[in-house]
Design a protein around this motif. Structure first.
Motif, PDB file in Angstrom:
ATOM      1  N   LEU A 266       0.827  -1.205   0.000  1.00 59.99           N
ATOM      2  CA  LEU A 266       0.000   0.000   0.000  1.00 59.99           C
ATOM      3  C   LEU A 266       0.862   1.255   0.000  1.00 59.99           C
ATOM      4  CD1 LEU A 266      -2.757  -1.135   2.502  1.00 59.99           C
ATOM      5  CD2 LEU A 266      -3.142  -0.468   0.126  1.00 59.99           C
ATOM      6  N   ARG A 267       1.963   1.214   0.732  1.00 60.06           N
ATOM      7  CA  ARG A 267       2.859   2.369   0.776  1.00 60.06           C
ATOM      8  C   ARG A 267       3.483   2.604  -0.597  1.00 60.06           C
ATOM      9  NH1 ARG A 267       6.366   0.654   4.385  1.00 60.06           N
ATOM     10  NH2 ARG A 267       4.949   1.181   6.085  1.00 60.06           N
ATOM     11  N   LEU A 268       3.851   1.537  -1.274  1.00 55.20           N
ATOM     12  CA  LEU A 268       4.456   1.668  -2.594  1.00 55.20           C
ATOM     13  C   LEU A 268       3.440   2.152  -3.629  1.00 55.20           C
ATOM     14  CD1 LEU A 268       6.617  -1.589  -2.666  1.00 55.20           C
ATOM     15  CD2 LEU A 268       7.420   0.750  -2.361  1.00 55.20           C
ATOM     16  N   LEU A 269       2.180   1.753  -3.471  1.00 54.04           N
ATOM     17  CA  LEU A 269       1.148   2.151  -4.419  1.00 54.04           C
ATOM     18  C   LEU A 269       0.661   3.570  -4.207  1.00 54.04           C
ATOM     19  CD1 LEU A 269      -1.027  -1.093  -4.484  1.00 54.04           C
ATOM     20  CD2 LEU A 269       0.333  -0.196  -6.373  1.00 54.04           C
ATOM     21  N   SER A 270       0.960   4.142  -3.063  1.00 58.38           N
ATOM     22  CA  SER A 270       0.365   5.436  -2.713  1.00 58.38           C
ATOM     23  C   SER A 270       1.234   6.628  -3.056  1.00 58.38           C
ATOM     24  CB  SER A 270       0.064   5.469  -1.207  1.00 58.38           C
ATOM     25  OG  SER A 270       1.271   5.418  -0.455  1.00 58.38           O
ATOM     26  N   THR A 271       2.372   6.407  -3.696  1.00 61.98           N
ATOM     27  CA  THR A 271       3.306   7.512  -3.905  1.00 61.98           C
ATOM     28  C   THR A 271       3.353   8.022  -5.342  1.00 61.98           C
ATOM     29  OG1 THR A 271       5.086   5.900  -4.193  1.00 61.98           O
ATOM     30  CG2 THR A 271       4.805   6.824  -1.998  1.00 61.98           C
ATOM     31  N   VAL A 272       2.415   7.572  -6.184  1.00 64.35           N
ATOM     32  CA  VAL A 272       2.354   8.116  -7.546  1.00 64.35           C
ATOM     33  C   VAL A 272       1.758   9.507  -7.489  1.00 64.35           C
ATOM     34  CG1 VAL A 272       1.392   7.782  -9.845  1.00 64.35           C
ATOM     35  CG2 VAL A 272       2.091   5.807  -8.506  1.00 64.35           C
ATOM     36  N   ASP A 273       2.283  10.408  -8.294  1.00 67.61           N
ATOM     37  CA  ASP A 273       1.784  11.780  -8.346  1.00 67.61           C
ATOM     38  C   ASP A 273       0.398  11.790  -8.975  1.00 67.61           C
ATOM     39  OD1 ASP A 273       1.283  14.450  -8.573  1.00 67.61           O
ATOM     40  OD2 ASP A 273       3.036  14.922  -9.805  1.00 67.61           O
ATOM     41  N   ALA A 279       0.685   9.334 -15.072  1.00 73.38           N
ATOM     42  CA  ALA A 279       1.998   9.158 -14.458  1.00 73.38           C
ATOM     43  C   ALA A 279       2.238   7.688 -14.139  1.00 73.38           C
ATOM     44  CB  ALA A 279       2.095   9.995 -13.186  1.00 73.38           C
ATOM     45  N   VAL A 280       3.417   7.196 -14.487  1.00 76.91           N
ATOM     46  CA  VAL A 280       3.819   5.835 -14.156  1.00 76.91           C
ATOM     47  C   VAL A 280       5.124   5.924 -13.378  1.00 76.91           C
ATOM     48  CG1 VAL A 280       4.535   3.601 -15.051  1.00 76.91           C
ATOM     49  CG2 VAL A 280       2.706   4.855 -16.199  1.00 76.91           C
ATOM     50  N   ALA A 281       5.125   5.372 -12.174  1.00 81.42           N
ATOM     51  CA  ALA A 281       6.330   5.392 -11.338  1.00 81.42           C
ATOM     52  C   ALA A 281       7.079   4.074 -11.509  1.00 81.42           C
ATOM     53  CB  ALA A 281       5.950   5.596  -9.875  1.00 81.42           C
ATOM     54  N   THR A 301       0.945   2.944 -11.047  1.00 82.00           N
ATOM     55  CA  THR A 301       0.241   4.155 -11.425  1.00 82.00           C
ATOM     56  C   THR A 301      -1.042   4.219 -10.615  1.00 82.00           C
ATOM     57  OG1 THR A 301      -0.520   5.497 -13.301  1.00 82.00           O
ATOM     58  CG2 THR A 301      -1.127   3.174 -13.326  1.00 82.00           C
ATOM     59  N   SER A 302      -1.760   5.324 -10.734  1.00 81.79           N
ATOM     60  CA  SER A 302      -3.028   5.469 -10.035  1.00 81.79           C
ATOM     61  C   SER A 302      -4.173   5.290 -11.017  1.00 81.79           C
ATOM     62  CB  SER A 302      -3.116   6.838  -9.361  1.00 81.79           C
ATOM     63  OG  SER A 302      -2.964   7.876 -10.322  1.00 81.79           O
ATOM     64  N   TYR A 303      -5.366   5.039 -10.483  1.00 85.81           N
ATOM     65  CA  TYR A 303      -6.539   4.919 -11.339  1.00 85.81           C
ATOM     66  C   TYR A 303      -7.736   5.528 -10.634  1.00 85.81           C
ATOM     67  CZ  TYR A 303      -8.278   1.049  -8.431  1.00 85.81           C
ATOM     68  OH  TYR A 303      -8.736   0.287  -7.383  1.00 85.81           O
ATOM     69  N   GLY A 304      -8.774   5.810 -11.407  1.00 83.60           N
ATOM     70  CA  GLY A 304      -9.990   6.389 -10.854  1.00 83.60           C
ATOM     71  C   GLY A 304      -9.935   7.903 -10.840  1.00 83.60           C
ATOM     72  N   THR A 305     -11.103   8.529 -10.905  1.00 88.96           N
ATOM     73  CA  THR A 305     -11.184   9.982 -10.841  1.00 88.96           C
ATOM     74  C   THR A 305     -10.626  10.466  -9.514  1.00 88.96           C
ATOM     75  OG1 THR A 305     -13.155   9.960 -12.231  1.00 88.96           O
ATOM     76  CG2 THR A 305     -12.736  11.950 -10.937  1.00 88.96           C
ATOM     77  N   GLY A 312      -0.323  -1.855 -10.155  1.00 87.87           N
ATOM     78  CA  GLY A 312       0.981  -1.983 -10.788  1.00 87.87           C
ATOM     79  C   GLY A 312       1.447  -3.414 -10.834  1.00 87.87           C
ATOM     80  N   VAL A 313       2.712  -3.592 -11.187  1.00 87.57           N
ATOM     81  CA  VAL A 313       3.297  -4.925 -11.253  1.00 87.57           C
ATOM     82  C   VAL A 313       4.660  -4.913 -10.573  1.00 87.57           C
ATOM     83  CG1 VAL A 313       2.099  -5.531 -13.390  1.00 87.57           C
ATOM     84  CG2 VAL A 313       4.385  -4.548 -13.492  1.00 87.57           C
ATOM     85  N   LEU A 314       5.033  -6.088 -10.104  1.00 87.73           N
ATOM     86  CA  LEU A 314       6.331  -6.274  -9.463  1.00 87.73           C
ATOM     87  C   LEU A 314       6.998  -7.487 -10.089  1.00 87.73           C
ATOM     88  CD1 LEU A 314       7.320  -5.985  -5.786  1.00 87.73           C
ATOM     89  CD2 LEU A 314       7.700  -8.175  -6.919  1.00 87.73           C
ATOM     90  N   GLY A 315       8.283  -7.361 -10.397  1.00 86.90           N
ATOM     91  CA  GLY A 315       9.013  -8.471 -10.994  1.00 86.90           C
ATOM     92  C   GLY A 315      10.504  -8.231 -10.876  1.00 86.90           C
ATOM     93  N   PRO A 316      11.310  -9.055 -11.514  1.00 90.41           N
ATOM     94  CA  PRO A 316      12.768  -8.898 -11.459  1.00 90.41           C
ATOM     95  C   PRO A 316      13.181  -7.611 -12.169  1.00 90.41           C
ATOM     96  CG  PRO A 316      12.190 -10.482 -13.137  1.00 90.41           C
ATOM     97  CD  PRO A 316      10.916 -10.178 -12.395  1.00 90.41           C
ATOM     98  N   THR A 317      14.360  -7.116 -11.833  1.00 89.36           N
ATOM     99  CA  THR A 317      14.840  -5.915 -12.520  1.00 89.36           C
ATOM    100  C   THR A 317      15.032  -6.172 -14.009  1.00 89.36           C
ATOM    101  OG1 THR A 317      17.119  -6.515 -11.916  1.00 89.36           O
ATOM    102  CG2 THR A 317      15.970  -4.942 -10.475  1.00 89.36           C
TER     103      THR A 317
END
Length: 341
Positions: A266-273, A279-281, A301-305, A312-317
């Protein structure tokens, strides 16, 4: 010119390593890419890139692999995110439009994103605290039973059924329901839930004495629905995709442990501008604040009005950043459109 050429070499190394998972040598670069320079020049450029910490030699291999810093330069220098095809966009829209309710939207979105990217998909449930009121509906179910329906911008629907003393199926009762519905929407529609109840405190005083108890019950039901606290939730899909990336330097145990801690996600998802359109972080390796995710990259990224939540997605570098960024952005856009309908 030499700097631009070195960036071209770096881009080629990233693309080849993502594609093959094998360290990339100068000969392979010349064979696969039209660099327009000699082998000696490519070797010199690779030496400079290594000195700058953008590529490194794994073990004693003659080839090189991108470092986290190299991936960062590659992502920052992307001139454009790889566009999705018309067929891919149509498939996304069609799949998501089959959703039955909010839970189904979230579940389908996570599964779709995991399938498109072959990574772990993470989606945050829309938060009531960041949602606004779209509409309030009142429905008389029986002479003395009234259903109060709160529809919010995130797509969530809250319902309360009240027992009232008045007969709502008489002309007078129907008039009360219609008048109250109009006044409620005038007060709360378009406002954030945290602010919407402020204009309801004295609403009952605007009605005749005989109707005030019913109005107070409705206002209380709405206030409770808007103030109800819900634990923030995230949904995961595609965790099994991590199994096929074990050879990419991904340490599975700490990654799986982090995925179990929803507060981290949740912390990682909440920091998109939220103010930056589309915007995609992108967080690469140690840029992730949680140590257990230092062998991964996360694209969100964020979604919704009003950016009510994130996905988002998480995977190897070692991932296909342009395609993954495009998929995350496209899915977020279609989810937003569905929730705004």
């Amino acid at each position: 010119m030499s700097e631009e050429r070195r960036l071209q070499v770096l881009r080629a190394i990233v693309q080849d390593y993502v594609s093959t998972s094998e360290p990339v040598g100068s000969k392979a670069l010349l064979d696969r890419h039209q660099l327009g320079v000699s082998a000696a020049t490519v070797r010199n450029d690779m030496a400079v890139l290594e000195e700058e910490g953008l590529i490194a030699a794994p073990h004693t291999s003659a080839g090189r692999v991108p470092t986290d810093a190299g991936y960062r330069v590659f992502v920052d220098r992307l001139s454009q995110v790889k566009p999705m095809s018309h067929a891919e966009k149509s498939a996304i829209r069609e799949f998501l439009e089959q959703s039955l309710d909010l839970d189904d939207v979230v579940d389908r979105t996570a599964r779709l994103l995991a399938s498109l990217t072959q990574q772990v998909a993470v989606m945050q449930y829309p938060s009531l605290s960041r949602s606004s009121v779209r509409h309030v509906e009142l429905v008389a179910l029986a002479p003395q039973r009234l259903m109060v329906v709160l529809i919010v911008s995130s797509g969530r629907v809250e319902q309360r059924v009240l027992e009232v003393s008045e007969d709502l199926l008489t002309p007078e009762g129907e008039g009360l329901v219609a008048d109250l519905r109009t006044r409620l929407n005038a007060e709360v529609a378009g406002h954030l839930l945290a602010e919407a109840t402020q204009g309801l405190a004295d609403l009952a005083e605007a009605f005749p004495q005989r109707d005030r108890e019913t109005v107070r019950l409705v206002v209380q039901a709405l206030t409770d629905a808007m103030a109800e606290q819900r634990e923030e939730r995230v949904v995961l899909a595609g965790t099994a995709n991590l199994a096929r990336t074990g050879a990419d330097g991904l340490t599975l145990a700490p990654v799986l442990e982090a995925l179990e801690q929803h507060v981290v996600l949740l912390r990682l998802l909440s920091t998109v501008d939220a103010d930056a359109s589309n915007a995609v972080a992108v967080r690469i390796g140690a840029e992730n604040p949680y140590e257990g995710l230092h062998t991964t990259s996360m694209i969100t990224t964020s979604y919704g009005t009003g950016a009510v939540a994130g996905l988002g997605v998480l995977g190897p570098t070692r991932m296909d950043y342009p395609s993954t960024m495009a998929a995350v952005r496209a899915v977020a856009r279609y989810v937003s459109e569905i929730l705004d309908q």
